[in-house]
Design a protein around this motif. Structure first.
Motif, PDB file in Angstrom:
ATOM      1  N   ARG A 111      -0.160  -7.052   3.959  1.00 30.85           N
ATOM      2  CA  ARG A 111       0.982  -7.096   3.061  1.00 30.85           C
ATOM      3  C   ARG A 111       0.951  -5.987   1.997  1.00 30.85           C
ATOM      4  NH1 ARG A 111       0.564 -11.237  -0.021  1.00 30.85           N
ATOM      5  NH2 ARG A 111      -1.398 -12.070   0.736  1.00 30.85           N
ATOM      6  N   ILE A 112       2.148  -5.571   1.607  1.00 24.99           N
ATOM      7  CA  ILE A 112       2.307  -4.626   0.500  1.00 24.99           C
ATOM      8  C   ILE A 112       1.563  -5.123  -0.740  1.00 24.99           C
ATOM      9  CG2 ILE A 112       3.987  -3.840  -1.224  1.00 24.99           C
ATOM     10  CD1 ILE A 112       4.205  -2.064   1.127  1.00 24.99           C
ATOM     11  N   ASP A 113       1.648  -6.415  -1.037  1.00 21.41           N
ATOM     12  CA  ASP A 113       0.956  -6.970  -2.211  1.00 21.41           C
ATOM     13  C   ASP A 113      -0.525  -6.637  -2.195  1.00 21.41           C
ATOM     14  OD1 ASP A 113       3.110  -8.094  -3.533  1.00 21.41           O
ATOM     15  OD2 ASP A 113       2.892 -10.053  -2.578  1.00 21.41           O
ATOM     16  N   LEU A 114      -1.162  -6.760  -1.042  1.00 14.00           N
ATOM     17  CA  LEU A 114      -2.594  -6.485  -0.941  1.00 14.00           C
ATOM     18  C   LEU A 114      -2.875  -4.984  -1.033  1.00 14.00           C
ATOM     19  CD1 LEU A 114      -3.631  -9.059   1.814  1.00 14.00           C
ATOM     20  CD2 LEU A 114      -4.115  -9.159  -0.647  1.00 14.00           C
ATOM     21  N   HIS A 115      -2.002  -4.188  -0.444  1.00  9.12           N
ATOM     22  CA  HIS A 115      -2.233  -2.737  -0.534  1.00  9.12           C
ATOM     23  C   HIS A 115      -2.032  -2.255  -1.967  1.00  9.12           C
ATOM     24  CE1 HIS A 115      -2.563   0.782   2.406  1.00  9.12           C
ATOM     25  NE2 HIS A 115      -2.921   1.220   1.224  1.00  9.12           N
ATOM     26  N   HIS A 116      -1.117  -2.881  -2.688  1.00 16.82           N
ATOM     27  CA  HIS A 116      -0.938  -2.568  -4.109  1.00 16.82           C
ATOM     28  C   HIS A 116      -2.239  -2.817  -4.879  1.00 16.82           C
ATOM     29  CE1 HIS A 116       1.022  -2.308  -8.016  1.00 16.82           C
ATOM     30  NE2 HIS A 116       0.545  -3.497  -8.326  1.00 16.82           N
ATOM     31  N   LYS A 117      -2.866  -3.943  -4.605  1.00 20.16           N
ATOM     32  CA  LYS A 117      -4.154  -4.251  -5.234  1.00 20.16           C
ATOM     33  C   LYS A 117      -5.203  -3.201  -4.863  1.00 20.16           C
ATOM     34  CE  LYS A 117      -6.977  -6.868  -3.209  1.00 20.16           C
ATOM     35  NZ  LYS A 117      -8.195  -6.807  -2.341  1.00 20.16           N
ATOM     36  N   ASP A 118      -5.240  -2.816  -3.605  1.00 19.17           N
ATOM     37  CA  ASP A 118      -6.244  -1.855  -3.137  1.00 19.17           C
ATOM     38  C   ASP A 118      -6.039  -0.464  -3.724  1.00 19.17           C
ATOM     39  OD1 ASP A 118      -7.237  -3.932  -1.680  1.00 19.17           O
ATOM     40  OD2 ASP A 118      -6.597  -3.188   0.273  1.00 19.17           O
ATOM     41  N   MET A 119      -4.778  -0.064  -3.908  1.00 21.03           N
ATOM     42  CA  MET A 119      -4.538   1.245  -4.518  1.00 21.03           C
ATOM     43  C   MET A 119      -4.988   1.260  -5.975  1.00 21.03           C
ATOM     44  SD  MET A 119      -3.528   2.981  -1.992  1.00 21.03           S
ATOM     45  CE  MET A 119      -3.134   4.528  -2.812  1.00 21.03           C
ATOM     46  N   GLY A 120      -4.860   0.114  -6.647  1.00 23.23           N
ATOM     47  CA  GLY A 120      -5.397   0.015  -8.001  1.00 23.23           C
ATOM     48  C   GLY A 120      -6.901   0.191  -8.021  1.00 23.23           C
ATOM     49  N   ILE A 121      -7.580  -0.377  -7.027  1.00 28.56           N
ATOM     50  CA  ILE A 121      -9.029  -0.211  -6.920  1.00 28.56           C
ATOM     51  C   ILE A 121      -9.385   1.261  -6.704  1.00 28.56           C
ATOM     52  CG2 ILE A 121     -11.038  -0.716  -5.462  1.00 28.56           C
ATOM     53  CD1 ILE A 121      -9.789  -3.490  -4.958  1.00 28.56           C
TER      54      ILE A 121
ATOM     55  N   LEU B 138      -7.166  12.389  -8.022  1.00 24.82           N
ATOM     56  CA  LEU B 138      -6.646  12.090  -6.691  1.00 24.82           C
ATOM     57  C   LEU B 138      -5.121  12.050  -6.772  1.00 24.82           C
ATOM     58  CD1 LEU B 138      -9.075   9.206  -5.602  1.00 24.82           C
ATOM     59  CD2 LEU B 138      -9.323  11.667  -5.213  1.00 24.82           C
ATOM     60  N   PRO B 139      -4.486  13.216  -6.864  1.00 30.12           N
ATOM     61  CA  PRO B 139      -3.034  13.237  -7.096  1.00 30.12           C
ATOM     62  C   PRO B 139      -2.221  12.597  -5.983  1.00 30.12           C
ATOM     63  CG  PRO B 139      -3.870  15.444  -6.629  1.00 30.12           C
ATOM     64  CD  PRO B 139      -5.055  14.574  -6.837  1.00 30.12           C
ATOM     65  N   MET B 140      -2.598  12.810  -4.734  1.00 32.13           N
ATOM     66  CA  MET B 140      -1.858  12.195  -3.628  1.00 32.13           C
ATOM     67  C   MET B 140      -1.987  10.680  -3.676  1.00 32.13           C
ATOM     68  SD  MET B 140      -0.311  14.532  -1.860  1.00 32.13           S
ATOM     69  CE  MET B 140      -0.035  13.746  -0.274  1.00 32.13           C
ATOM     70  N   THR B 141      -3.181  10.222  -4.022  1.00 34.21           N
ATOM     71  CA  THR B 141      -3.397   8.783  -4.134  1.00 34.21           C
ATOM     72  C   THR B 141      -2.509   8.181  -5.219  1.00 34.21           C
ATOM     73  OG1 THR B 141      -5.674   9.018  -3.383  1.00 34.21           O
ATOM     74  CG2 THR B 141      -5.133   7.006  -4.588  1.00 34.21           C
ATOM     75  N   GLY B 142      -2.383   8.891  -6.333  1.00 37.41           N
ATOM     76  CA  GLY B 142      -1.519   8.414  -7.399  1.00 37.41           C
ATOM     77  C   GLY B 142      -0.074   8.288  -6.944  1.00 37.41           C
ATOM     78  N   LEU B 143       0.408   9.255  -6.171  1.00 41.11           N
ATOM     79  CA  LEU B 143       1.779   9.210  -5.679  1.00 41.11           C
ATOM     80  C   LEU B 143       1.970   8.041  -4.714  1.00 41.11           C
ATOM     81  CD1 LEU B 143       4.609  10.333  -5.346  1.00 41.11           C
ATOM     82  CD2 LEU B 143       3.700  11.973  -3.674  1.00 41.11           C
ATOM     83  N   VAL B 144       1.027   7.880  -3.797  1.00 35.58           N
ATOM     84  CA  VAL B 144       1.136   6.783  -2.840  1.00 35.58           C
ATOM     85  C   VAL B 144       1.083   5.435  -3.561  1.00 35.58           C
ATOM     86  CG1 VAL B 144       0.030   5.655  -0.870  1.00 35.58           C
ATOM     87  CG2 VAL B 144       0.200   8.146  -0.942  1.00 35.58           C
ATOM     88  N   ALA B 145       0.232   5.345  -4.568  1.00 34.38           N
ATOM     89  CA  ALA B 145       0.153   4.107  -5.341  1.00 34.38           C
ATOM     90  C   ALA B 145       1.494   3.776  -5.971  1.00 34.38           C
ATOM     91  CB  ALA B 145      -0.929   4.219  -6.410  1.00 34.38           C
ATOM     92  N   GLN B 146       2.215   4.792  -6.447  1.00 35.16           N
ATOM     93  CA  GLN B 146       3.527   4.554  -7.044  1.00 35.16           C
ATOM     94  C   GLN B 146       4.546   4.124  -5.993  1.00 35.16           C
ATOM     95  OE1 GLN B 146       4.304   4.469 -10.373  1.00 35.16           O
ATOM     96  NE2 GLN B 146       2.074   4.601 -10.507  1.00 35.16           N
ATOM     97  N   LEU B 147       4.475   4.674  -4.798  1.00 35.16           N
ATOM     98  CA  LEU B 147       5.367   4.240  -3.723  1.00 35.16           C
ATOM     99  C   LEU B 147       5.103   2.778  -3.351  1.00 35.16           C
ATOM    100  CD1 LEU B 147       5.301   7.369  -1.377  1.00 35.16           C
ATOM    101  CD2 LEU B 147       7.196   6.617  -2.819  1.00 35.16           C
ATOM    102  N   VAL B 148       3.818   2.433  -3.281  1.00 37.93           N
ATOM    103  CA  VAL B 148       3.473   1.041  -2.974  1.00 37.93           C
ATOM    104  C   VAL B 148       3.948   0.120  -4.093  1.00 37.93           C
ATOM    105  CG1 VAL B 148       1.558  -0.557  -2.571  1.00 37.93           C
ATOM    106  CG2 VAL B 148       1.511   1.720  -1.526  1.00 37.93           C
ATOM    107  N   ALA B 149       3.752   0.551  -5.337  1.00 36.58           N
ATOM    108  CA  ALA B 149       4.215  -0.243  -6.469  1.00 36.58           C
ATOM    109  C   ALA B 149       5.731  -0.401  -6.441  1.00 36.58           C
ATOM    110  CB  ALA B 149       3.769   0.397  -7.781  1.00 36.58           C
ATOM    111  N   ALA B 150       6.450   0.649  -6.051  1.00 37.31           N
ATOM    112  CA  ALA B 150       7.896   0.568  -5.957  1.00 37.31           C
ATOM    113  C   ALA B 150       8.329  -0.424  -4.887  1.00 37.31           C
ATOM    114  CB  ALA B 150       8.480   1.950  -5.665  1.00 37.31           C
ATOM    115  N   ALA B 151       7.630  -0.408  -3.759  1.00 35.77           N
ATOM    116  CA  ALA B 151       7.948  -1.369  -2.698  1.00 35.77           C
ATOM    117  C   ALA B 151       7.770  -2.801  -3.195  1.00 35.77           C
ATOM    118  CB  ALA B 151       7.064  -1.112  -1.480  1.00 35.77           C
ATOM    119  N   ARG B 152       6.709  -3.015  -3.935  1.00 41.17           N
ATOM    120  CA  ARG B 152       6.451  -4.354  -4.480  1.00 41.17           C
ATOM    121  C   ARG B 152       7.520  -4.725  -5.513  1.00 41.17           C
ATOM    122  NH1 ARG B 152       2.791  -6.548  -8.479  1.00 41.17           N
ATOM    123  NH2 ARG B 152       1.872  -8.511  -7.759  1.00 41.17           N
ATOM    124  N   ALA B 153       7.873  -3.776  -6.366  1.00 44.79           N
ATOM    125  CA  ALA B 153       8.883  -4.043  -7.389  1.00 44.79           C
ATOM    126  C   ALA B 153      10.246  -4.326  -6.775  1.00 44.79           C
ATOM    127  CB  ALA B 153       8.981  -2.849  -8.345  1.00 44.79           C
TER     128      ALA B 153
END
Length: 296
Positions: free
Chosen positions: A233-243, A255-270
């Motif tokens: 689930r997106i919810d779990l990947h959101h948690k993992d990107m925070g880690i 980790l600039p790419m990681t930061g961008l992907v984390a924001q995309l995952v956060a947007a999906a959750r939002a």
């Protein structure tokens, strides 16, 4: 065969515990979900009344829990696992949590004569059900060798990656790569479709070339069809990107790419997609591009 206490019978833990019982191990499991306990019993395991009942006589204890607060509560809190297991028990936390929590658990275990490994997994629900997980273990090499017969029941790639906490760092790296590939596949689909090219055909070509990946192999058809039934689930990947981001900050790296992907995952959750599969990053990329959303 070992006496195994298994704590956490969710979508991953239930099939994992069932495989261990099917392999001949004596598995006593506990979860707050009565249905999960019934599934373990049907698979040949035993339903424990509580944590103490599950782990008191175990040689190996496995935890498979959602996040570090649950691990800390179940393992470290008064009345938790460390208060009920016998000295020399092997405690294997297979949850995906912060590396510093894994190190804290290992230190607390050592103080009580308990051997500890952090051994998060990759492969999602399908990998758990097929006993095809990748397992990345951190801790002492001797403890890893002791646990390997158990790991071999659950996974096809089983690797000792370093000291305590290293398993969690490798898992964080895994998740940032997986998230990044999903984001790029989503962009490829949007580009192909917006250009009038059949996305399924285009992705077939990509999958056979240098751009090929396990994600393209398993997910390209469902992504083009906008089928986002959750395997992870997106919810779990959101948690993992925070880690992953927290680990980067602690290590002092960018980790600039990681930061961008984390924001995309956060947007999906939002946007309310947290319960969908992480391939639903496609919905976010479509929206950014002004493309009409196609519901799963």
């Amino acid at each position: 065969m070992s006496r195994i206490g298994f704590i956490g019978l969710g979508v991953m833990g239930t099939p994992m515990a069932a495989h261990l019982a099917g392999a001949g191990h004596e598995v006593s499991g506990f979860d707050l979900n009565a249905e999960a306990l019934a599934k373990l019993t049907a698979a040949g395991g035993q339903a424990a009344a509580d944590v103490a009942d599950a782990v008191g006589d175990a040689e190996v204890v496995i935890t498979m829990l959602p996040d570090h607060p649950q691990v800390a509560q179940v393992v470290l809190a008064p009345g938790g696992i460390l208060d009920h297991v016998r000295p020399a028990t092997l405690l294997v936390d297979m949850s995906t949590i912060r590396p510093e929590t894994s190190i804290e658990v290992a230190k607390a275990g050592a103080d009580k004569g308990i051997r500890v490994l952090d051994a998060p997994v990759s492969g999602g629900q399908a990998g758990a059900e097929q006993a095809a997980l990748s397992i990345m273990a951190g801790g002492d090499a001797a403890d890893f060798l002791a646990a390997k017969p158990v790991f071999d029941v659950l996974g096809t790639t089983v690797v000792h990656v370093g000291p305590h906490g290293a398993g969690q760092v490798v898992k964080a790296a895994n998740q940032l790569v997986v998230g990044g590939i999903y984001g790029l596949v989503a962009e490829a689909i949007v580009l192909l479709e917006a250009s009038g090219v059949d996305a399924a055909t285009g992705l077939d070509v990509l999958a056979g070339g240098l751009a090929g990946s396990r994600i393209l192999e398993l997910k390209r058809t469902s992504m083009v069809a906008r089928e986002f039934r959750p395997g992870f689930r997106i919810d779990l990947h959101h948690k993992d990107m925070g880690i992953a981001l927290a680990a980067a900050r602690q290590s002092g790296v960018a980790l600039p790419m990681t930061g961008l992907v984390a924001q995309l995952v956060a947007a999906a959750r939002a946007r309310g997609h947290g319960s969908l599969d992480h391939s639903a990053l496609l919905k976010v990329v479509e929206e950014l591009s002004g493309r009409s959303l196609q519901e799963a």
